[in-house]
Design an enzyme around this catalytic site. Structure first.
Site, PDB file in Angstrom:
ATOM      1  N   SER A  73      65.855  24.212  85.762  1.00 42.33           N
ATOM      2  CA  SER A  73      66.419  23.018  85.129  1.00 42.33           C
ATOM      3  C   SER A  73      67.931  22.945  85.328  1.00 42.33           C
ATOM      4  O   SER A  73      68.480  21.881  85.622  1.00 42.33           O
ATOM      5  CB  SER A  73      66.086  22.992  83.632  1.00 42.33           C
ATOM      6  OG  SER A  73      64.703  22.792  83.433  1.00 42.33           O
ATOM      7  N   CYS A 326      50.538  14.895  74.905  1.00 42.03           N
ATOM      8  CA  CYS A 326      50.183  14.915  73.477  1.00 42.03           C
ATOM      9  C   CYS A 326      50.679  16.171  72.779  1.00 42.03           C
ATOM     10  O   CYS A 326      51.121  16.130  71.636  1.00 42.03           O
ATOM     11  CB  CYS A 326      48.664  14.831  73.320  1.00 42.03           C
ATOM     12  SG  CYS A 326      47.952  13.261  73.844  1.00 42.03           S
TER      13      CYS A 326
END
Length: 394
Positions: A73, A326
């Site tokens: 990242s 989710c």
């Protein structure tokens, strides 16, 4: 502890014993700061350089083109932000794809708020970018193309060489997020015309908290972390010597065993895919069948929720992940699955299983039986499935 079948290697991998063994002396025996001038610290400095050379050789790069970071990242953020700043006078247009990792997508959103214009390329039903669309998106003010080497959810390997050729032809910098691909497929930065490449240690049986950014010699890239003069004054902060040593060892092992590991994983992947495809009705395999990471399997099961499937698999000792977001608190399905054209109701029923060479056919048999049982149970409670079956019978 109950039986564990770990099939989430795209999330993280087990650190290999050889890697841990290589790291241990640099915790307690050779703990010197590589930036210090005395002989004791020279041991750490030499170890860092040796790992840098191992990684560079694996890519066909030069050692001074490898910059260590805290992970993929950070490397993605650095590649986009520092490059955008360095080339802002030339232009403020960047091209990426709709299926990038959020480390790229959210960084692009950050840059948009600061006046940069981002083009997000569509992909086909297999998740591959369209080269014609890429060519059409190029403008006189385009300064960077950033397309991932292989997708982290559906495993599709992008046409990186062709993208690199297009970028080179138009004199545009090309960055690729290779976090999922590095150590799993052969990569040569010159052959693929790659100017910057991001990778992470814990995806290839190395330690967490260590990554690197390859920056081709001649590419302007401003310092990303300011402070000391580490990483040739581009990334300040005391080097993570233990992580770097472990990363270097993991790369060495990954390169040496790549061919055999790929063969084993591909055989297991195809076995798992075919059994589920044949034995679980209303199932779709997501991603390319040909240009695909050897360990990646991604299914979409109609009439169920991926989150429920994950929880019930966990109860049986099976670790996987869902293309649905989710589990992170969002009701929206995976942006990758939507980008390849899946409707919301099918994208919600996705399951990603990512293998390792240590997995066995017996484990795959257990997983298939568990999936069959759980999917059948979830569908038996689904009004949508009941209505569908009724209409099929008319």
């Amino acid at each position: 502890m109950k039986q564990l079948i770990y099939l989430d290697n795209a999330a993280t991998t087990k650190t290999r014993p050889e890697v841990v063994e290589a790291m241990l002396p640099y915790f307690t025996e050779y703990y010197g700061n590589p930036s210090s001038v005395y002989e004791f610290s020279g041991i750490s400095k030499k170890a860092v350089q040796e790992s840098r050379e191992i990684i560079a050789n694996s890519l066909g790069a030069k050692a001074n083109e490898i910059y260590f970071t805290a992970g993929g990242s950070e490397s993605d953020n650095w590649a986009l932000i520092a490059t955008a700043e360095a080339y802002a006078e030339k232009g403020k247009h960047i091209i990426t794809s709709k299926i990038e990792h959020h480390a790229v997508l959210h960084t692009c959103e950050y840059l948009e708020k600061r006046g940069f214009d981002i083009t997000y390329l569509n992909v086909d039903e297999n998740g591959s970018i369209k080269l014609d669309e890429l060519k059409k998106a190029i403008r006189p003010d385009t300064i960077l193309i950033s397309v991932m080497f292989a997708n982290n959810e559906i495993g599709t390997i992008e046409p990186i060489k062709e993208i690199g050729e297009i970028a080179k032809e138009h004199k545009i910098l090309f960055h690729t997020d290779a976090v999922q691909a590095f150590g799993h497929v052969p990569i040569n930065v010159d052959e693929y015309h790659i100017d910057m490449l991001s990778a992470s240690g814990h995806k290839i049986n190395g330690p967490k908290g260590i990554g690197f950014l390859y920056i081709r010699t001649g590419v302007k890239s401003r310092s990303f972390i300011h402070g000391g003069g580490q990483e040739r004054k581009r990334r300040a902060g005391t080097e993570n010597v233990t992580g770097i040593v472990g990363f270097g060892k993991a790369v060495e092992l990954a390169v040496a065993g790549m061919e055999e590991r790929t063969r084993k994983e591909t055989e297991l992947r195809e076995y798992l895919m075919e059994r589920v495809r044949k034995e679980v009705p209303y199932t779709r395999i997501n991603g390319s069948r040909k240009s695909r990471l050897s360990n990646n399997v991604n299914f979409a099961f109609q009439f169920i929720e991926g989150e429920s499937l994950l929880i019930m698999l966990d109860m049986k000792g099976i670790c996987g992940s869902s293309g649905s977001a989710c589990t992170s608190g969002s009701l929206d399905p995976s942006h990758v699955l939507l980008a390849i054209g899946l409707p919301h109701e099918i994208a919600h029923g996705s399951l990603r299983l990512t293998l390792d060479e240590e997995n066995t056919r017996e484990e795959m048999d257990y997983v298939v039986e568990a999936i069959k049982e759980i999917v059948a149970k979830l569908r038996s409670m689904s009004p949508l499935y009941e209505d569908y079956i009724k209409h099929q019978g008319n």
